[in-house]
Write a protein that holds these residues in place. Structure first.
Motif, PDB file in Angstrom:
ATOM      1  N   THR A 134       0.798  -1.231   0.000  1.00 28.03           N
ATOM      2  CA  THR A 134       0.000   0.000   0.000  1.00 28.03           C
ATOM      3  C   THR A 134       0.836   1.289   0.000  1.00 28.03           C
ATOM      4  N   PRO A 135       2.023   1.355   0.643  1.00 25.95           N
ATOM      5  CA  PRO A 135       2.815   2.586   0.499  1.00 25.95           C
ATOM      6  C   PRO A 135       3.211   2.863  -0.952  1.00 25.95           C
ATOM      7  N   PHE A 183      -3.381  12.704   0.641  1.00 27.42           N
ATOM      8  CA  PHE A 183      -2.527  12.631   1.834  1.00 27.42           C
ATOM      9  C   PHE A 183      -3.373  12.647   3.115  1.00 27.42           C
ATOM     10  N   ARG A 184      -4.510  13.338   3.053  1.00 29.11           N
ATOM     11  CA  ARG A 184      -5.348  13.434   4.248  1.00 29.11           C
ATOM     12  C   ARG A 184      -5.945  12.085   4.617  1.00 29.11           C
ATOM     13  N   GLN A 225      -4.843   8.974   3.422  1.00 30.22           N
ATOM     14  CA  GLN A 225      -4.001   7.804   3.191  1.00 30.22           C
ATOM     15  C   GLN A 225      -3.782   6.972   4.449  1.00 30.22           C
ATOM     16  N   ARG A 226      -3.882   7.573   5.626  1.00 33.64           N
ATOM     17  CA  ARG A 226      -3.700   6.818   6.863  1.00 33.64           C
ATOM     18  C   ARG A 226      -4.786   5.773   7.069  1.00 33.64           C
ATOM     19  N   ARG A 227      -5.909   5.927   6.406  1.00 34.97           N
ATOM     20  CA  ARG A 227      -7.011   4.991   6.591  1.00 34.97           C
ATOM     21  C   ARG A 227      -6.794   3.681   5.856  1.00 34.97           C
ATOM     22  N   TRP A 228      -5.906   3.676   4.848  1.00 34.14           N
ATOM     23  CA  TRP A 228      -5.746   2.437   4.087  1.00 34.14           C
ATOM     24  C   TRP A 228      -4.302   2.064   3.795  1.00 34.14           C
ATOM     25  N   VAL A 229      -3.368   2.994   4.055  1.00 32.22           N
ATOM     26  CA  VAL A 229      -1.963   2.683   3.792  1.00 32.22           C
ATOM     27  C   VAL A 229      -1.336   2.052   5.027  1.00 32.22           C
ATOM     28  N   ASN A 230      -0.685   0.936   4.855  1.00 26.48           N
ATOM     29  CA  ASN A 230      -0.051   0.201   5.940  1.00 26.48           C
ATOM     30  C   ASN A 230       1.451   0.444   5.899  1.00 26.48           C
ATOM     31  N   TYR A 231       1.948   1.200   6.880  1.00 31.86           N
ATOM     32  CA  TYR A 231       3.382   1.491   6.945  1.00 31.86           C
ATOM     33  C   TYR A 231       4.131   0.530   7.863  1.00 31.86           C
ATOM     34  N   GLN A 281       3.639  -0.150  11.005  1.00 38.34           N
ATOM     35  CA  GLN A 281       3.852   0.326  12.354  1.00 38.34           C
ATOM     36  C   GLN A 281       3.017  -0.469  13.349  1.00 38.34           C
TER      37      GLN A 281
END
Length: 296
Positions: free
Chosen positions: A211-212, A285-286, A288-294, A296
């Motif tokens: 996803t990233p 960018f707003r 992306q935290r909901r679906w991008v897996n970094y 962490q």
């Protein structure tokens, strides 16, 4: 002594940064400021400009061609974005262990990306030809009467978008292949021991950890989509009767600036493109935290 040394070295970093700073100033910041200023002016037939305030933006809001160009650009970008999931699938298949001729396949996929877009567009113009094009001949074999791809309104836009999708897959695969190599092989081994098949591993491991890379590609593909011009110009041609219904925002800018000599209005269109791309990028960018897996 150390204070003098720091004082003496203080100018060197600025000296090394200066060429890059000048390049950004001359080729990015100054054109941006000049375009913003020109959007509030009107160019005379023999040069020169006069201040007209927000007249160009008022014309922009009331121009139906602008809304059609935005719709065309959004449709084009949406179709090209479909190349990302296709690239995920192809990259995963080409990164299988012990795959023969994997490097040859990657090279063949990447070749369209490094070729000249105008030359590629001219080749596809022959493929799309309604009378003797390869595409319609292939459709005729299975009993389908193919349309005139580049002279009918929505078919022309889809034809341009499919070309853009084809051109983007090679670059997408390179980025995704790098992402695939960063996924630990132990995850697949553990999933295999737990009884997960290839499809389950793809859904539970490959896609989430890619996803990233997928997010990065979605951002640059959206930006590139709103810069559509060369493929549209070369594939359809400026005198194509379908062009007014298929033009992109950048083509609208080109028409205003270099054909109609309405450079103030063209600058307003350029500012509109900047704002739309900026808002879409901010939106991406707003959320992306909901679906991008970094990881962490």
């Amino acid at each position: 002594m150390s204070g003098k040394s720091r004082s003496a070295d203080g100018g060197w970093p600025w000296l090394f940064v200066l060429p890059t700073f000048l390049g950004v100033l001359v080729f990015y910041l100054w054109p941006l400021v000049k375009t913003l200023y020109d959007s509030f002016t009107e160019t005379g037939p023999f040069g020169g400009s006069t201040w007209v305030g927000a007249a160009n933006y008022s014309q922009l809001v009331g121009d139906t061609e602008v809304y059609r160009a935005i719709l065309n650009t959004v449709v084009y970008t949406a179709i090209v974005l479909l190349g990302i999931p296709l690239a995920v699938l192809f990259a995963s298949l080409l990164n299988r262990p012990n795959l023969r001729f994997a490097m040859l396949y990657r090279t063949l996929f990447f070749l369209p990306y490094v070729a000249m877009p105008t030359a590629i567009s001219l080749v596809w113009r022959i493929i799309y030809n309604g009378d003797y094009g390869v595409l319609n001949q292939a459709l005729g074999v299975i009993g389908i009467d193919g349309p005139s791809w580049i002279t009918q309104e929505w078919f022309a836009l889809v034809a341009v978008a499919l070309l853009g999708l084809w051109l983007s897959i090679g670059f997408n695969m390179v980025v995704l292949s790098a992402g695939l190599k960063s996924i630990p092989g132990e995850l697949y081994e553990a999933a295999s021991l737990d009884g997960a098949g290839a499809v389950q591993q793809f859904r539970a491991i490959t896609v989430p950890l890619l996803t990233p890379s997928i997010f990065f590609l979605s951002v640059i593909t959206t930006i590139a989509g709103f810069q559509l011009f060369d493929q549209l110009f070369a594939l359809l041609g400026p005198v194509n009767p379908v062009m007014p219904k298929t033009q992109s925002l950048v083509f609208l800018f080109y028409e205003a600036a270099f054909v109609s000599n309405e450079r103030g209005y063209a600058a307003a269109v350029a500012v509109l493109i900047l704002l739309v791309v900026g808002l879409l990028t901010l939106f991406q960018f707003r959320f992306q935290r909901r679906w991008v897996n970094y990881g962490q």
